[in-house]
Design a protein around this motif. Structure first.
Motif, PDB file in Angstrom:
ATOM      1  N   SER A 158      -9.993  -7.553   3.207  1.00 24.12           N
ATOM      2  CA  SER A 158     -11.077  -8.026   2.327  1.00 24.12           C
ATOM      3  C   SER A 158     -10.951  -7.344   0.965  1.00 24.12           C
ATOM      4  N   ILE A 159     -11.214  -8.128  -0.077  1.00 23.54           N
ATOM      5  CA  ILE A 159     -11.095  -7.656  -1.460  1.00 23.54           C
ATOM      6  C   ILE A 159     -12.494  -7.529  -2.045  1.00 23.54           C
ATOM      7  N   HIS A 160     -12.762  -6.368  -2.625  1.00 22.38           N
ATOM      8  CA  HIS A 160     -14.062  -6.071  -3.221  1.00 22.38           C
ATOM      9  C   HIS A 160     -13.835  -5.708  -4.688  1.00 22.38           C
ATOM     10  N   GLN A 161     -14.538  -6.373  -5.584  1.00 20.29           N
ATOM     11  CA  GLN A 161     -14.420  -6.078  -7.008  1.00 20.29           C
ATOM     12  C   GLN A 161     -15.648  -5.298  -7.450  1.00 20.29           C
TER      13      GLN A 161
ATOM     14  N   VAL B 278      -1.647  -5.585   2.622  1.00 21.04           N
ATOM     15  CA  VAL B 278      -0.492  -5.946   1.801  1.00 21.04           C
ATOM     16  C   VAL B 278      -0.547  -7.423   1.428  1.00 21.04           C
ATOM     17  N   ASP B 279      -0.878  -8.290   2.381  1.00 17.78           N
ATOM     18  CA  ASP B 279      -0.997  -9.717   2.076  1.00 17.78           C
ATOM     19  C   ASP B 279      -2.089  -9.969   1.038  1.00 17.78           C
ATOM     20  N   ALA B 280      -3.227  -9.286   1.189  1.00 12.84           N
ATOM     21  CA  ALA B 280      -4.328  -9.455   0.221  1.00 12.84           C
ATOM     22  C   ALA B 280      -3.923  -8.947  -1.155  1.00 12.84           C
ATOM     23  N   LEU B 281      -3.207  -7.834  -1.194  1.00 10.51           N
ATOM     24  CA  LEU B 281      -2.746  -7.298  -2.474  1.00 10.51           C
ATOM     25  C   LEU B 281      -1.817  -8.288  -3.166  1.00 10.51           C
ATOM     26  N   ILE B 282      -0.876  -8.841  -2.431  1.00 13.57           N
ATOM     27  CA  ILE B 282       0.055  -9.816  -3.017  1.00 13.57           C
ATOM     28  C   ILE B 282      -0.711 -11.025  -3.550  1.00 13.57           C
ATOM     29  N   ALA B 283      -1.658 -11.538  -2.767  1.00 16.40           N
ATOM     30  CA  ALA B 283      -2.455 -12.683  -3.227  1.00 16.40           C
ATOM     31  C   ALA B 283      -3.239 -12.327  -4.488  1.00 16.40           C
ATOM     32  N   LEU B 284      -3.817 -11.131  -4.517  1.00 20.30           N
ATOM     33  CA  LEU B 284      -4.585 -10.698  -5.686  1.00 20.30           C
ATOM     34  C   LEU B 284      -3.675 -10.572  -6.911  1.00 20.30           C
ATOM     35  N   LEU B 285      -2.517  -9.953  -6.750  1.00 20.43           N
ATOM     36  CA  LEU B 285      -1.602  -9.770  -7.886  1.00 20.43           C
ATOM     37  C   LEU B 285      -1.085 -11.112  -8.412  1.00 20.43           C
ATOM     38  N   ARG B 286      -0.811 -12.060  -7.517  1.00 20.03           N
ATOM     39  CA  ARG B 286      -0.367 -13.387  -7.960  1.00 20.03           C
ATOM     40  C   ARG B 286      -1.472 -14.064  -8.770  1.00 20.03           C
ATOM     41  N   TRP B 287      -2.708 -13.977  -8.282  1.00 20.34           N
ATOM     42  CA  TRP B 287      -3.824 -14.589  -9.008  1.00 20.34           C
ATOM     43  C   TRP B 287      -4.058 -13.884 -10.341  1.00 20.34           C
ATOM     44  N   LEU B 288      -4.006 -12.550 -10.339  1.00 15.14           N
ATOM     45  CA  LEU B 288      -4.217 -11.809 -11.588  1.00 15.14           C
ATOM     46  C   LEU B 288      -3.151 -12.155 -12.626  1.00 15.14           C
ATOM     47  N   SER B 289      -1.935 -12.404 -12.181  1.00 17.60           N
ATOM     48  CA  SER B 289      -0.861 -12.766 -13.123  1.00 17.60           C
ATOM     49  C   SER B 289      -1.173 -14.051 -13.862  1.00 17.60           C
TER      50      SER B 289
ATOM     51  N   GLN C 253       8.549  -4.993  -0.559  1.00 16.21           N
ATOM     52  CA  GLN C 253       7.881  -6.205  -0.094  1.00 16.21           C
ATOM     53  C   GLN C 253       6.966  -6.773  -1.175  1.00 16.21           C
ATOM     54  N   VAL C 254       6.217  -5.907  -1.824  1.00 21.55           N
ATOM     55  CA  VAL C 254       5.292  -6.361  -2.865  1.00 21.55           C
ATOM     56  C   VAL C 254       6.069  -6.880  -4.079  1.00 21.55           C
ATOM     57  N   LEU C 255       7.057  -6.126  -4.540  1.00 19.41           N
ATOM     58  CA  LEU C 255       7.812  -6.542  -5.720  1.00 19.41           C
ATOM     59  C   LEU C 255       8.559  -7.847  -5.491  1.00 19.41           C
ATOM     60  N   ASP C 256       9.048  -8.070  -4.277  1.00 18.94           N
ATOM     61  CA  ASP C 256       9.754  -9.310  -3.972  1.00 18.94           C
ATOM     62  C   ASP C 256       8.834 -10.520  -4.009  1.00 18.94           C
ATOM     63  N   ALA C 257       7.521 -10.306  -3.883  1.00 20.14           N
ATOM     64  CA  ALA C 257       6.563 -11.399  -3.785  1.00 20.14           C
ATOM     65  C   ALA C 257       5.830 -11.711  -5.080  1.00 20.14           C
ATOM     66  N   ILE C 258       6.040 -10.896  -6.126  1.00 18.25           N
ATOM     67  CA  ILE C 258       5.301 -11.080  -7.377  1.00 18.25           C
ATOM     68  C   ILE C 258       6.263 -11.098  -8.552  1.00 18.25           C
ATOM     69  N   ALA C 259       5.736 -11.466  -9.717  1.00 17.19           N
ATOM     70  CA  ALA C 259       6.563 -11.536 -10.925  1.00 17.19           C
ATOM     71  C   ALA C 259       6.475 -10.265 -11.772  1.00 17.19           C
ATOM     72  N   LEU C 260       5.573  -9.351 -11.442  1.00 16.72           N
ATOM     73  CA  LEU C 260       5.409  -8.139 -12.244  1.00 16.72           C
ATOM     74  C   LEU C 260       6.589  -7.204 -12.042  1.00 16.72           C
ATOM     75  N   LYS C 261       6.914  -6.439 -13.071  1.00 14.20           N
ATOM     76  CA  LYS C 261       8.015  -5.477 -13.018  1.00 14.20           C
ATOM     77  C   LYS C 261       7.445  -4.065 -12.943  1.00 14.20           C
ATOM     78  N   ARG C 262       8.025  -3.269 -12.043  1.00 18.78           N
ATOM     79  CA  ARG C 262       7.553  -1.882 -11.880  1.00 18.78           C
ATOM     80  C   ARG C 262       8.009  -1.037 -13.040  1.00 18.78           C
ATOM     81  N   ILE C 263       7.088  -0.223 -13.548  1.00 18.94           N
ATOM     82  CA  ILE C 263       7.414   0.738 -14.600  1.00 18.94           C
ATOM     83  C   ILE C 263       8.244   1.842 -13.957  1.00 18.94           C
ATOM     84  N   PRO C 264       9.430   2.126 -14.531  1.00 21.62           N
ATOM     85  CA  PRO C 264      10.273   3.165 -13.908  1.00 21.62           C
ATOM     86  C   PRO C 264       9.649   4.550 -14.013  1.00 21.62           C
TER      87      PRO C 264
END
Length: 190
Positions: free
Chosen positions: A72-75, A124-135, A179-190
């Motif tokens: 569950s996601i809480h804002q 993890v699934d909820a995080l990926i869904a949230l990050l895709r929507w936020l993008s 797993q998360v990076l493979d599922a989203i378009a965001l790039k990790r800051i090194p």
């Protein structure tokens, strides 16, 4: 990603001081920061988030989104407000907290630095869904980082002041970065 990706189910539960947090234009946001609460449950994370730590603004430390173990996601804070979750990066960042025990209750004790609780598949699934929507919701969002990537401060351990420990280690070694990076378009800051 499809245009107009629907938001995942998000319970909007603003913190009592949310309206006192500084406002920002969503176009300022280019970074999502992944945290773990380092607390045993969402209820305790909420209590910590409600604590007023800054007398001038009457606000405290908080993230924008919290993801419980059940997915569950809480804002707690609108994107148009600057939440206090990572030193030096708050105006440009979205804070996403995953409920996880981390090093609780001895966060800075030298003998207690292991972070061994795994994140749940639902989180993890909820995080990926949230990050895709936020993008899509925040077109300027380009980067992702862990709290540990951005705050590398070391402090004396609470149980042995001669030993230095990292102030922040989250989301920690059990976070499934690949797993998360493979599922989203965001790039990790090194």
């Amino acid at each position: 990603m499809s245009p107009d990706l629907p938001a995942p189910p998000i319970a909007f539960e603003p913190l009592p001081y949310e309206a006192r947090l500084d406002a920002r234009d969503k176009a300022q946001i280019d970074l999502a920061v992944i945290h773990c609460t380092e607390l045993p449950d969402l209820a305790m994370a909420r209590r910590f988030g409600e604590e007023v730590l800054y007398e001038g603004s009457q606000t405290g430390n908080c993230g924008h989104f919290y993801i419980d173990r059940d997915g569950s996601i809480h804002q707690y804070v609108r994107l148009e407000r600057i939440a206090h979750h990572v030193r030096g990066h708050n105006p440009r960042a979205i804070g996403i907290e995953l409920v996880n025990r981390g090093r609780y209750p001895d966060w800075l004790a030298a003998h207690h630095q292991a972070m061994d609780q795994p994140y749940t598949p639902a989180q993890v699934d909820a995080l990926i869904a949230l990050l895709r929507w936020l993008s899509e919701e925040v077109p300027s969002l380009r980067h992702i980082a862990g709290h540990e990537d951005l705050d590398t401060t070391e402090v004396p351990a609470t149980d042995d002041p001669d030993v230095m420990v990292r102030r922040k280690l989250d989301p920690g070694p059990r976070f499934p970065w690949q797993q998360v990076l493979d599922a989203i378009a965001l790039k990790r800051i090194p």
